[in-house]
Design a protein around this motif. Structure first.
Motif, mmCIF file in Angstrom:
data_model
loop_
_atom_site.group_PDB
_atom_site.id
_atom_site.type_symbol
_atom_site.label_atom_id
_atom_site.label_comp_id
_atom_site.label_asym_id
_atom_site.label_seq_id
_atom_site.Cartn_x
_atom_site.Cartn_y
_atom_site.Cartn_z
ATOM 1 N N SER A 299 17.452 -40.539 9.544
ATOM 2 C CA SER A 299 16.273 -41.371 9.714
ATOM 3 C C SER A 299 15.455 -40.887 10.905
ATOM 4 C CB SER A 299 16.699 -42.823 9.938
ATOM 5 O OG SER A 299 17.369 -42.950 11.176
ATOM 6 N N VAL A 300 14.252 -41.452 11.051
ATOM 7 C CA VAL A 300 13.392 -41.086 12.176
ATOM 8 C C VAL A 300 14.094 -41.367 13.499
ATOM 9 C CG1 VAL A 300 11.245 -41.613 13.371
ATOM 10 C CG2 VAL A 300 11.269 -41.425 10.881
ATOM 11 N N GLY A 301 14.668 -42.550 13.617
ATOM 12 C CA GLY A 301 15.329 -42.910 14.866
ATOM 13 C C GLY A 301 16.508 -42.016 15.180
ATOM 14 N N GLU B 66 4.404 -34.814 12.859
ATOM 15 C CA GLU B 66 3.814 -35.274 11.602
ATOM 16 C C GLU B 66 4.847 -35.613 10.514
ATOM 17 O OE1 GLU B 66 0.842 -36.280 11.567
ATOM 18 O OE2 GLU B 66 0.638 -35.529 13.593
ATOM 19 N N PRO B 67 5.902 -34.774 10.297
ATOM 20 C CA PRO B 67 6.900 -35.186 9.297
ATOM 21 C C PRO B 67 7.567 -36.518 9.638
ATOM 22 C CG PRO B 67 7.131 -32.852 9.817
ATOM 23 C CD PRO B 67 6.169 -33.414 10.805
ATOM 24 N N LEU B 68 7.806 -36.751 10.947
ATOM 25 C CA LEU B 68 8.437 -38.004 11.369
ATOM 26 C C LEU B 68 7.490 -39.184 11.154
ATOM 27 C CD1 LEU B 68 10.127 -36.789 14.674
ATOM 28 C CD2 LEU B 68 11.189 -37.086 12.441
ATOM 29 N N VAL B 69 6.193 -38.974 11.456
ATOM 30 C CA VAL B 69 5.204 -40.043 11.237
ATOM 31 C C VAL B 69 5.145 -40.401 9.760
ATOM 32 C CG1 VAL B 69 2.742 -40.596 11.319
ATOM 33 C CG2 VAL B 69 3.829 -39.506 13.270
ATOM 34 N N GLY B 70 5.240 -39.378 8.880
ATOM 35 C CA GLY B 70 5.209 -39.646 7.450
ATOM 36 C C GLY B 70 6.412 -40.440 6.981
ATOM 37 N N MET B 71 7.549 -40.304 7.696
ATOM 38 C CA MET B 71 8.768 -41.036 7.319
ATOM 39 C C MET B 71 8.807 -42.442 7.906
ATOM 40 S SD MET B 71 11.460 -37.925 8.068
ATOM 41 C CE MET B 71 12.875 -39.039 8.026
ATOM 42 N N LEU B 72 7.956 -42.722 8.906
ATOM 43 C CA LEU B 72 8.021 -44.006 9.607
ATOM 44 C C LEU B 72 7.543 -45.143 8.704
ATOM 45 C CD1 LEU B 72 8.625 -45.321 12.382
ATOM 46 C CD2 LEU B 72 6.202 -45.095 12.889
ATOM 47 N N ASP B 73 8.310 -46.188 8.674
ATOM 48 C CA ASP B 73 7.965 -47.360 7.862
ATOM 49 C C ASP B 73 7.544 -48.472 8.803
ATOM 50 O OD1 ASP B 73 7.631 -49.242 5.903
ATOM 51 O OD2 ASP B 73 9.772 -49.633 5.604
ATOM 52 N N VAL B 74 6.229 -48.683 8.918
ATOM 53 C CA VAL B 74 5.688 -49.731 9.800
ATOM 54 C C VAL B 74 5.393 -50.963 8.966
ATOM 55 C CG1 VAL B 74 3.870 -50.339 11.407
ATOM 56 C CG2 VAL B 74 4.688 -47.989 11.306
ATOM 57 N N PRO B 75 6.015 -52.114 9.246
ATOM 58 C CA PRO B 75 5.761 -53.312 8.431
ATOM 59 C C PRO B 75 4.334 -53.802 8.580
ATOM 60 C CG PRO B 75 7.009 -53.862 10.408
ATOM 61 C CD PRO B 75 6.949 -52.363 10.351
#
Length: 233
Positions: free
Chosen positions: A2-4, A65-74
């Motif tokens: 995961s991103v984290g 950028e790849p990490l930003v694309g994986m981030l799920d912001v509610p």
């Protein structure tokens, strides 16, 4: 991963604590912890999660950028601040024609009084204040001073292709004491601040990146350069 997990693993690989990363990136430690825990909703303003992630990833030497694309912001919940289960309606106000006319007269008189007061009583503070650049005018023609630009921190990466002595100062603070440090060939280090000053004993073997963008070699021989948001824009 995961991103984290990617962020936490990279921080551990570089031997950094959350507090050190927070001081370097100027992002609160609890916000960095929320990103590493994959819980962006814990941020005071989750809409800023992507911006925080980009800055943190660049500081750790990762492509953001790849990490930003994986981030799920509610998405924000529009019902969060509403009382559920009730359907209170605002009271309906009925005004007669006579009442509306009275209100109109009162409002007109009030507006005229404010205008007259502004014309009769000059602003004494404006007379005692030195002239400053004007970018706009307020409702009564009062000059509005231009806002001063706010400097932003940048992430400067240093990669050496040979054993190189360097000395680095970030916002006036020495990073390797006054004696500097010798980096082995292939080393990559990062510095975050508003003003980053780098001196290299082998400038041709010292390559610079600014916020992830390649800026080339530092120079030739022994060279010193300063980097800031103004010089990198």
């Amino acid at each position: 991963m995961s991103v984290g997990a990617v962020l936490a693993a990279k921080r551990g690989e570089r031997g950094l604590t959350i507090q050190q990363a927070a001081a370097a990136t100027r992002i609160r430690a609890d916000h960095l912890s929320a990103l590493e825990a994959d819980e962006p909703e814990r941020l005071a303003a989750p809409v800023y999660a992507k911006g925080y992630l980009r800055t943190y990833a660049r500081y750790l030497g990762l492509d953001p950028e790849p990490l930003v694309g994986m981030l799920d912001v509610p998405a924000p919940d529009p019902r969060r601040n509403l009382r559920l289960g009730t359907a209170d309606r605002p009271p309906r106000i009925t005004a007669t024609a006579a009442a509306a006319a009275v209100v109109g007269v009162v409002m007109l008189a009030l507006a005229f009084s404010v205008y007259a007061a502004r014309q009769i009583q000059p602003d004494q503070r404006a007379q005692n204040t030195p002239a400053s650049p004007i970018t706009a005018a307020g409702p009564a023609g009062t000059p509005v001073p231009a806002p001063s630009p706010q400097a932003r921190p940048i992430v400067v990466g240093v990669q050496v292709t040979d054993a190189v002595w360097i000395n680095v100062t970030v916002d006036g603070k020495a990073q390797y004491s006054d004696a500097g440090k010798v980096l082995p060939a292939g080393s990559v280090v990062y510095f975050t601040g508003v003003d980053v000053r780098i001196t290299s004993g082998k400038a041709a073997a010292t390559f610079i990146t600014i916020d992830g963008r390649a800026a080339g070699a530092l120079g030739t021989g022994v060279a010193t350069r300063e980097f800031s948001s103004q010089t990198s824009s």
